[in-house]
Design an enzyme around this catalytic site. Structure first.
Site, PDB file in Angstrom:
ATOM      1  N   PRO A   1      64.175  47.397  64.126  1.00  0.00           N
ATOM      2  CA  PRO A   1      62.709  47.526  64.067  1.00  0.00           C
ATOM      3  C   PRO A   1      62.078  46.136  64.151  1.00  0.00           C
ATOM      4  CG  PRO A   1      63.768  48.786  62.310  1.00  0.00           C
ATOM      5  CD  PRO A   1      64.822  47.915  62.910  1.00  0.00           C
TER       6      PRO A   1
ATOM      7  N   ASP B   1      61.887  40.452  62.755  1.00  0.00           N
ATOM      8  CA  ASP B   1      62.665  41.566  62.227  1.00  0.00           C
ATOM      9  C   ASP B   1      61.827  42.234  61.138  1.00  0.00           C
ATOM     10  OD1 ASP B   1      64.414  43.310  60.977  1.00  0.00           O
ATOM     11  OD2 ASP B   1      66.118  41.945  61.082  1.00  0.00           O
ATOM     12  N   HIS B   2      61.312  43.429  61.441  1.00  0.00           N
ATOM     13  CA  HIS B   2      60.382  44.091  60.524  1.00  0.00           C
ATOM     14  C   HIS B   2      61.072  44.590  59.258  1.00  0.00           C
ATOM     15  CE1 HIS B   2      56.595  45.534  59.380  1.00  0.00           C
ATOM     16  NE2 HIS B   2      56.226  46.205  60.453  1.00  0.00           N
ATOM     17  N   ARG B   3      62.386  44.577  59.222  1.00  0.00           N
ATOM     18  CA  ARG B   3      63.093  45.024  58.025  1.00  0.00           C
ATOM     19  C   ARG B   3      62.946  44.011  56.892  1.00  0.00           C
ATOM     20  NH1 ARG B   3      68.902  45.795  60.632  1.00  0.00           N
ATOM     21  NH2 ARG B   3      68.266  43.703  61.346  1.00  0.00           N
TER      22      ARG B   3
ATOM     23  N   ILE C   1      60.583  41.097  57.374  1.00  0.00           N
ATOM     24  CA  ILE C   1      59.359  40.325  57.580  1.00  0.00           C
ATOM     25  C   ILE C   1      58.208  41.292  57.833  1.00  0.00           C
ATOM     26  CG2 ILE C   1      58.181  38.625  59.023  1.00  0.00           C
ATOM     27  CD1 ILE C   1      60.970  37.489  59.689  1.00  0.00           C
TER      28      ILE C   1
END
Length: 402
Positions: free
Chosen positions: A199, A370-372, A374
């Site tokens: 993601p 990295d949306h996991r 950040i």
């Protein structure tokens, strides 16, 4: 006893290699660590050396053949030996590579990358992709997907005749031209697919590039050569990474690994596709040193002479898309990192300067995260500081970093 040297993984992304040139022939005598052939990997062309001494009894393919990691590259033994079941010495490392090894913990602080187990034996039968080397070469030249070809050879192996028949059928079907992906492009396809499993999101900000361009002009004048903009961008980025450690990190299971080094990947456009050589220890280099190293790595990437260890292990990445005339980019996140920054071409834009409209060179800076690990707030603070760095570049670079 006849012994088989199997194709090793040179670097952590290699799954196959294409034989470019043999330096030995069947019947030749080889010594330990003697160069035997050159192989094109997903990153570069490397020279393979043999871990055995003796007589060359068989070669694992011809120039142009693609073999997988773990498949036999060469068989060495005594003249006249049976090679139907070659062996490797117990405990002997058959993944001794090539002349340029991948990075080790001593080189960059990371744990050595484990070599993959030998590839499992291919299944036999009409639906397998077991094929003789000449058939593989012909299929590649003809744009034939071996997975679509029914093998009529021993054990269901695909023969040259099978590939010729498939090519003839394709030519009568009215299809367009087909071309096999190069080793580099196949690797890029794999990496992009892996990247999209993460993601990720992209944020952008516009920065006044006046100071950045002035800094570049000043350093270029002092050094007597045109400094690549990438060198200044890396120099300006590293302090921001220090202040935002999660941008120089990766997610490992349920933990964030914060890198204790700043090994910055610099995207390079080559005839084979995008390559990302890595500037090791970028935090310890001046702009002058960064410039020399980036120019060296870019040249090596373009002529395919970069060592495997120079193309892996980036902790963060810079992509100067502006060099291609692109105004802004939405880069995909390299696997194993949490941030990649793209810098667009500086173009004239009207902005308020001192309360009055003025035309200034403006650069769009975009970064993918990295949306996991950040979120939007962290990305906004990161980009805001990076913008300030760019807009103070002349003072920072000329006074402190070159």
């Amino acid at each position: 006893m006849a012994r088989a040297f199997k194709l090793p993984a040179v670097g952590d992304t290699m799954v196959e290699g294409e034989i470019v040139e043999w330096l030995v022939a069947v019947g030749d005598t080889v010594d330990l660590d003697q160069p035997i052939c050159s192989v094109e990997t997903d990153k570069s062309v490397v020279e393979m050396t043999t871990p055995y001494r003796g007589t060359v009894l068989a070669l694992g393919g011809e120039p142009g053949d693609v073999i997988e990691v773990g498949e036999t590259l060469i068989i060495v033994g005594e003249p006249g030996e049976d090679i139907s079941e070659p062996a490797s010495e117990p405990g002997e490392d058959t993944s001794v590579p090539a002349s340029e090894p991948a990075p080790t913990a001593a080189a960059d602080g990371a744990a050595p990358v484990p070599q993959p187990d030998p590839a499992p034996a291919r299944p036999t039968g009409p639906d397998s992709v077991k094929a003789v080397p000449r058939a593989r070469k012909l299929a590649r030249e003809s744009g034939i997907d071996l997975a679509t070809v029914v093998g009529t050879g021993a054990g269901g192996s695909i023969t040259v005749v099978d590939v010729e028949a498939a090519a003839a059928a394709l030519s009568t079907a009215g299809g367009g031209r087909r071309e096999r992906l190069s080793a580099t492009r196949r690797a890029i396809a794999r990496h992009m697919t892996q990247s999209m499993q993460v993601p990720q999101f992209t944020s952008m900000v516009d920065a006044d590039a006046t100071a950045l361009l002035a800094a570049r002009a000043a350093v270029s004048a002092e050094t007597g050569s045109r400094v690549p903009l990438d060198a200044l961008l890396v120099a300006l980025l590293v302090p921001v990474l220090r202040d935002h450690p999660v941008m120089n990190a990766r997610l490992d299971g349920d933990e964030i690994e914060y890198f204790d080094r700043y090994d910055i990947g610099v995207a390079v456009d080559t005839a084979e596709g995008l390559m990302v050589p890595v500037v090791r220890g970028a935090h310890a280099l001046s702009v002058r040193e960064l410039s020399a190293e980036i120019l060296r790595l870019a040249a090596a990437a373009r002529d395919r002479t970069a060592a495997p260890g120079e193309l892996t292990g980036a902790t963060a990445t810079v992509n100067n898309v502006g060099a291609l005339g692109i105004l802004a980019g939405t880069p995909l996140l390299p696997v194993g990192t949490s941030m990649i920054a793209a810098f667009g071409m500086a173009r004239p834009a009207v902005r308020l300067v001192g309360g009055s409209p003025a035309e200034v060179p403006t650069m769009t800076v975009s970064a993918t995260f990295d949306h996991r690990i950040i979120d939007g707030g962290a990305s906004g603070r990161f980009l805001a500081q990076l913008k300030r760095q760019i807009e103070a570049a002349e003072e920072l670079v000329v006074a402190n970093q070159y």
